[in-house]
Write an enzyme that holds these catalytic residues in place. Structure first.
Site, PDB file in Angstrom:
ATOM      1  N   ARG A   1      -8.704  11.506   0.063  1.00 30.44           N
ATOM      2  CA  ARG A   1      -7.330  11.563   0.572  1.00 30.44           C
ATOM      3  C   ARG A   1      -6.574  12.531  -0.309  1.00 30.44           C
ATOM      4  NH1 ARG A   1      -2.532  11.956   1.715  1.00 30.44           N
ATOM      5  NH2 ARG A   1      -1.257  10.408   2.772  1.00 30.44           N
TER       6      ARG A   1
ATOM      7  N   GLU B   1       0.920  12.022  11.440  1.00 21.25           N
ATOM      8  CA  GLU B   1      -0.008  11.039  11.999  1.00 21.25           C
ATOM      9  C   GLU B   1      -0.475  11.509  13.368  1.00 21.25           C
ATOM     10  OE1 GLU B   1      -1.110   8.065  10.732  1.00 21.25           O
ATOM     11  OE2 GLU B   1      -0.060   8.470   8.854  1.00 21.25           O
TER      12      GLU B   1
ATOM     13  N   ARG C   1     -10.408   5.029  -1.125  1.00 24.83           N
ATOM     14  CA  ARG C   1     -10.508   6.482  -0.981  1.00 24.83           C
ATOM     15  C   ARG C   1     -10.212   7.107  -2.339  1.00 24.83           C
ATOM     16  NH1 ARG C   1      -6.088   7.141   3.701  1.00 24.83           N
ATOM     17  NH2 ARG C   1      -4.980   6.093   2.022  1.00 24.83           N
TER      18      ARG C   1
END
Length: 177
Positions: free
Chosen positions: A55, A63, A97
């Site tokens: 990430r 989004e 992540r």
């Protein structure tokens, strides 16, 4: 000494049990990008044949279903998909992540590139990076990418709006019963 051990063990155990972010030593890893999830998340294949989710640190891309989401994902895909990159890991998040700065080509910073091209916001809630802020300010001024819309909604606000709409919908369903 035993009290210190108990405190340390308790903090460590709780961070695992409640799945809180786990700090990792700032380190560089290298690998080949094998999947692009969205504009700020991808899968990296390591030399030992394992894959990890990365990430991008300090930024937030639109989004899915938000304007410029597809363009951000395509930009990242064009830049790094099926290529070897250097990942400067800063920490792990609660979703396990790796939160990182990513470099490709001749040490090009992907995080910076996305903001500079108006395809991501500087995520000021988690960052005080002055370079990212100046890149965002310039992209806004030049009306690049998502900044073409003077009323663009940040992904964190979009997620909050969506969550609130879902909460209201559930309340209305419950009242109707």
């Amino acid at each position: 000494m035993p009290k210190l051990f108990i405190v340390f063990f308790s903090v460590f155990f709780c961070s695992i049990v409640i799945n809180q972010p786990i700090l990792v030593k700032k380190t560089n890893i290298h690998g080949k990008v094998v999947g692009i999830m969205d504009g700020d998340t991808f899968k990296l294949l390591l030399s030992d044949s394992t894959t990890v989710k990365i990430r991008l640190a300090n930024i937030d891309c639109p989004e899915k279903k938000q304007p410029f989401s597809t363009k951000a994902k395509q930009f990242v895909s064009n830049a790094i998909f099926n290529k070897n990159v250097t990942v400067q890991v800063l920490k792990k998040d609660r979703y396990r992540r790796l939160i990182a700065n990513v470099f490709y080509g001749d040490s090009i910073n992907l995080n910076h590139q996305l903001v500079e091209n108006g395809l991501a916001w500087h995520y000021v809630k988690y960052s005080k990076d002055t370079i990212l802020q100046s890149l965002e300010d310039k992209a806004k001024k030049d009306k690049l990418g998502l900044w073409q819309d003077p009323n663009s909604i940040s992904p964190w606000q979009w997620r909050a709006n969506k969550k609130e709409a879902s909460r209201i919908k559930k309340l209305n369903k419950a009242k109707a019963k």
